[in-house]
Design a protein around this motif. Structure first.
Motif, PDB file in Angstrom:
ATOM      1  N   ASN A  49       0.824  -1.213   0.000  1.00 59.30           N
ATOM      2  CA  ASN A  49       0.000   0.000   0.000  1.00 59.30           C
ATOM      3  C   ASN A  49       0.859   1.264   0.000  1.00 59.30           C
ATOM      4  O   ASN A  49       0.542   2.242  -0.661  1.00 59.30           O
ATOM      5  CB  ASN A  49      -0.960   0.007   1.187  1.00 59.30           C
ATOM      6  CG  ASN A  49      -2.037  -1.046   1.063  1.00 59.30           C
ATOM      7  OD1 ASN A  49      -2.358  -1.497  -0.038  1.00 59.30           O
ATOM      8  ND2 ASN A  49      -2.596  -1.465   2.180  1.00 59.30           N
ATOM      9  N   GLU A  50       1.945   1.230   0.757  1.00 60.31           N
ATOM     10  CA  GLU A  50       2.874   2.369   0.814  1.00 60.31           C
ATOM     11  C   GLU A  50       3.499   2.626  -0.564  1.00 60.31           C
ATOM     12  O   GLU A  50       3.592   3.775  -0.998  1.00 60.31           O
ATOM     13  CB  GLU A  50       3.952   2.032   1.841  1.00 60.31           C
ATOM     14  CG  GLU A  50       5.018   3.050   2.060  1.00 60.31           C
ATOM     15  CD  GLU A  50       6.052   2.516   3.037  1.00 60.31           C
ATOM     16  OE1 GLU A  50       7.207   2.335   2.619  1.00 60.31           O
ATOM     17  OE2 GLU A  50       5.687   2.253   4.212  1.00 60.31           O
ATOM     18  N   SER A 102       2.218   1.730  -3.454  1.00 65.79           N
ATOM     19  CA  SER A 102       1.148   2.082  -4.395  1.00 65.79           C
ATOM     20  C   SER A 102       0.762   3.554  -4.325  1.00 65.79           C
ATOM     21  O   SER A 102       0.334   4.131  -5.309  1.00 65.79           O
ATOM     22  CB  SER A 102      -0.101   1.247  -4.126  1.00 65.79           C
ATOM     23  OG  SER A 102       0.151  -0.103  -4.367  1.00 65.79           O
ATOM     24  N   ASP A 103       0.899   4.141  -3.129  1.00 62.67           N
ATOM     25  CA  ASP A 103       0.463   5.549  -2.941  1.00 62.67           C
ATOM     26  C   ASP A 103       1.398   6.552  -3.545  1.00 62.67           C
ATOM     27  O   ASP A 103       2.413   6.480  -3.942  1.00 62.67           O
ATOM     28  CB  ASP A 103       0.289   5.859  -1.453  1.00 62.67           C
ATOM     29  CG  ASP A 103      -0.881   5.076  -0.854  1.00 62.67           C
ATOM     30  OD1 ASP A 103      -1.729   4.619  -1.628  1.00 62.67           O
ATOM     31  OD2 ASP A 103      -0.907   4.936   0.372  1.00 62.67           O
TER      32      ASP A 103
END
Length: 131
Positions: A127-128, A130-131
Motif C-alpha cells: 500500500n505504501e 502504491s500511494d
C-alpha cells in the motif's frame, strides 16, 4: 529419530496438529493459514517453513508486488517474500539450519512469529508503494 519425526514431535508439543501431505511435507495450521514444513534431505539439518499464497497479485500490479516483496525481504530477518513464477501470488519462506532439538524448536518458534506478521507487513508495504 528422523528429521520428520522430530518435527512432528516438536509441533505436537507446541499444540499443533501436523499431518503429512501427498508430497511428504509436514503441514499444520497457524493463524488460520496452512504452513508447510519442507523437510528435504534427511542428512541435512536444514528446514524450510512456507506460507504459500499470502497475497494475490492483481493484473497490472506485478511490479508493485515485486517491489514490496523485495523490500519486506530486506527489512525482516529470516524471511524471504517472493512472487511465484506465474506472477499471480505472493508467498513467504523461513529457512534455517538447526543443531539439535532445542535449536529446531527455537527456530520454528521464531519462524512462526515472523510468518505471523509477514502478511500484514507485506500488505502495508504494498500500500505504501502504491500511494
Amino acid at each position: 529419530m528422523t528429521k520428520k519425526e522430530l518435527m512432528f514431535k516438536i509441533l505436537e508439543e507446541m499444540g499443533f496438529k501436523p499431518h503429512e501431505d501427498d508430497d511428504g511435507d509436514v503441514v499444520f495450521r497457524y493463524q488460520m493459514k496452512n504452513i508447510f514444513a519442507i523437510v528435504g534431505d534427511e542428512s541435512e539439518q536444514y528446514l524450510v517453513l512456507t506460507m504459500p499464497q499470502l497475497n494475490e497479485v492483481e493484473e497490472g500490479e506485478e511490479h508493485i508486488a515485486l517491489a514490496a516483496s523485495n523490500k519486506v525481504t530486506r527489512e525482516l530477518k529470516l524471511v524471504k517474500v517472493y512472487v511465484d513464477p506465474t506472477f499471480k501470488r505472493v508467498s513467504a519462506n523461513c529457512e534455517f539450519y538447526y543443531t539439535d532439538e532445542e535449536s529446531m524448536k527455537n527456530n520454528i518458534e521464531n519462524s512462526l512469529n515472523i510468518l505471523g506478521v509477514v502478511r500484514t507487513v507485506y500488505r502495508n508495504t504494498k500500500n505504501e508503494i502504491s500511494d
